[in-house]
Design an enzyme around this catalytic site. Structure first.
Site, mmCIF file in Angstrom:
data_model
loop_
_atom_site.group_PDB
_atom_site.id
_atom_site.type_symbol
_atom_site.label_atom_id
_atom_site.label_comp_id
_atom_site.label_asym_id
_atom_site.label_seq_id
_atom_site.Cartn_x
_atom_site.Cartn_y
_atom_site.Cartn_z
ATOM 1 N N SER A 238 0.856 -1.175 0.000
ATOM 2 C CA SER A 238 0.000 0.000 0.000
ATOM 3 C C SER A 238 0.897 1.232 0.000
ATOM 4 C CB SER A 238 -0.928 -0.021 1.226
ATOM 5 O OG SER A 238 -1.814 1.072 1.218
ATOM 6 N N LYS B 202 -5.588 3.495 -1.984
ATOM 7 C CA LYS B 202 -4.756 2.757 -1.047
ATOM 8 C C LYS B 202 -5.526 2.384 0.227
ATOM 9 C CE LYS B 202 -1.040 2.450 -3.501
ATOM 10 N NZ LYS B 202 -0.457 1.140 -3.855
ATOM 11 N N TYR C 112 -5.491 9.106 -4.907
ATOM 12 C CA TYR C 112 -4.481 8.112 -4.557
ATOM 13 C C TYR C 112 -4.753 7.517 -3.170
ATOM 14 C CZ TYR C 112 0.124 6.117 -3.587
ATOM 15 O OH TYR C 112 1.146 5.268 -3.270
#
Length: 199
Positions: free
Chosen positions: A43, A61, A57
């Protein structure tokens, strides 16, 4: 948030999240049948806390984190272990251009480093990534620098886009199992970031 194209949200989820879903789904049945396995999800620090300017983003994650935590509960009875790694910024090709693009798969960055480490420990490895030319370069590099016993240690490269179609990923995993045997550990480290600039 407002400056990030909606397509970036979709692309990040496809690569950072669905790419890991597809690869994991393709190996989980054989690991359960053998009552053995490890799945690693790479991650990001942005998967632990939201970062200003990284809305798309961080979301992708966080999704990976949620899947890994839930999957650990589901596969624990089968002696399958889940590892969720949260590395900080990593020296990958393109790190200097992070705001433009940052892609790490089996042919570069974290994936390449992990493959070299696996080979150093005497195992075989299958690398999955989109670029066949990068895969070929990585295979050559690993074989020249880390393979000690070419008869036992194999580096298999399969070009596949992990984020697009589950069937293609499943086929690639089965191809790897046919050539090298059952997969004991899957490392999901394909990823990318948004190309938007933030002030």
């Amino acid at each position: 948030f407002e400056d990030v194209p909606l397509d970036d949200f979709k692309r990040l989820m496809e690569i950072n999240y669905l790419g890991s879903v597809y690869a994991t789904r393709a190996v989980i049945s054989s690991m359960k049948a053998r009552q053995h396995g490890r799945i690693v999800f790479v991650s990001s620090q942005a998967g632990q806390l939201g970062l200003y300017g990284f809305t798309a983003y961080s979301s992708s994650k966080f999704a990976l984190r949620g899947m890994a935590e839930a999957l650990q509960m589901e596969v624990k009875p089968y002696n399958i272990h889940i590892t969720l790694a949260f590395p900080p910024d990593t020296d990958t090709p393109g790190f200097e251009e992070e705001l433009k693009t940052k892609v790490t798969g089996g042919s570069s960055g974290i994936g390449k480093a992990l493959a070299a480490e696996v080979i150093k420990r005497g195992a075989s490895v299958t690398l999955l990534a989109r670029s066949q030319s990068k895969l070929s370069e990585t295979k050559k590099y690993i074989e020249q620098n880390y393979v000690k016993d070419p008869e036992k240690q194999k580096v298999l490269c399969i070009s596949v886009d992990l984020s697009r179609e589950y069937g293609a990923v499943e086929k690639a995993i089965h191809q790897a199992e046919e050539k090298l045997g059952p997969i004991d550990m899957l490392v999901n480290c394909a990823g990318t970031s948004s190309s938007a600039r933030f002030e």
